[in-house]
Write a protein that holds these residues in place. Sequence first.
Motif, PDB file in Angstrom:
ATOM      1  N   SER A  46       0.808  -1.217   0.000  1.00  0.00           N
ATOM      2  CA  SER A  46       0.000   0.000   0.000  1.00  0.00           C
ATOM      3  C   SER A  46       0.843   1.270   0.000  1.00  0.00           C
ATOM      4  N   ALA A  47       2.147   1.154   0.193  1.00  0.00           N
ATOM      5  CA  ALA A  47       3.031   2.332   0.202  1.00  0.00           C
ATOM      6  C   ALA A  47       3.703   2.504  -1.147  1.00  0.00           C
ATOM      7  N   ASN A  48       4.265   3.679  -1.371  1.00  0.00           N
ATOM      8  CA  ASN A  48       5.020   3.949  -2.588  1.00  0.00           C
ATOM      9  C   ASN A  48       6.464   3.485  -2.426  1.00  0.00           C
ATOM     10  N   GLY A  88       0.339   0.971  -4.269  1.00  0.00           N
ATOM     11  CA  GLY A  88       1.215   2.128  -4.257  1.00  0.00           C
ATOM     12  C   GLY A  88       1.885   2.353  -5.597  1.00  0.00           C
TER      13      GLY A  88
END
Length: 497
Positions: free
Chosen positions: A85-87, A112
């Motif tokens: 879910s993160a970049n 992400g």
Amino acid sequence: MRPPLSSACLVLILLLLSMPVVARGSTIRVPGDYGSIQAALDHASMGDVILVSRGSYKGFTVSKSVTVIGESNETVVVYGGVVVSANGVKLGNLKIVLDESTGGSVAVLVKGLDAVLTNIVVESYKYGVQVGSADSKASALIEYSSIRSGREAVYGYCTSLSLFYNTVVSESAAAVAYCGRMDVEFNRVASEGVGVAVGGALSEGNIARGNEVNITGSAAGILVDGKSHLIEGNRVLNGGIDVRGSQSVIERNQVTTPGNGVNLVGDGNVVEANTVSAGGHAIELYGSGNLILNNTLSGGRGVHGSNGRGNSIAFNLINRTGNVGVYMSKYTSQNTIYGNTFWLCYNYEAADESGGNTWYNETIRMGNYWSNNKAPDLDGDGITDQPYPIPTTTGIEILDKYPLARPLVAPEQTTTTATTTKPTQTTPTTPPSTSTTTPTTTQQTATNTATTKPTPATDTTSSQAGGGGYTSILLVSALVVLLTATAALFAVKKTRG
């Protein structure tokens, strides 16, 4: 006694000392520091590297920009889904298994931007890798990985997707489904459904190059929609190339299929230097304003013009067709056919049910070479002394006014065929096998290791990694460097795109 430092060296040292220090993330070991990957992630900070030793682990969610690397995608097995879910997340050397007992339907969900997946093995009873969703656009680079799934193997709602040197297999659906801006190169793809879907109706500028696509069902090997795509040097088995969009280039592909080879529905495309052997029609033509040039075509019919106008069919070798070399239906018009070699086309070399097409180029005074044409060329100008009649049921006399006395493309020659050789600036030369190992200390060596059978030395160091040996730290550190460099190149490419 050491020699004195030169003034240049002193200047260099001063410059290095004056440069700002970039803080690096910490290294977290599983199970050394934390018993599970998720626990390590919960305690990690941005930029940290999580090294995972051999063992079985549960699925996890990555909500921070970190790197997660296993010692080997054969010995580090994750049972359950992985959510990114993160970049800027990097995953490497993991095997991710999803079955009905683990729950969930997607093995890897990327939500992400700029995710990098390297040396990943995915085995899913349902969906493989989903990049983005309806409410969360994402982007990813997937390389040197093996993805096998019951349904779509790679798909999503992404802003961009790059696939290099992967093995992608779907048992019942599309292997690689359309997903925003796409660059799909040098992969092995097998599917019951569409092999590679390059572009949706509004997409532009996608690439499919050097892939080997094998279709076990009746779907297209490569599906092209949108405009201005490049489909180059692919090898497609048991499925064709469907071109629904416009202004794309379809070149140097090799297609072998029991059905139609190239279904050309769109307008303004270039189909050039392909080798097509089809049980149906080598090229099924519906669109207008297309250029069909320098291809080697064999099948039930070389070119079957169902519809379309303003197409140019030139300089092709139409060889050993079972029915008609080039057929133009009554719905076609203003198409120009010239410079082609019709060789051993059974039944009819050509047929025109329209009467509105031209079988020569008046500007350059060039027609076609017909192997059944026995007319002489007494004046030696390269054009036989009588026009060649084109069979028709219209009652209109249709002629090739300038039939060639000699073929421009000799039957024993072939046009440029498909190639799976990557351009010279790229290090790897072969697609990967389904089993990969920890890359070694340089990107080039890492590539070679990932695409060949592991050597005994690699196997030995992988087993040492489980005990936390110094060699394994070097090897895993090398993968961190590779993942970081790949992410940087991916970001540059995205910016330029």
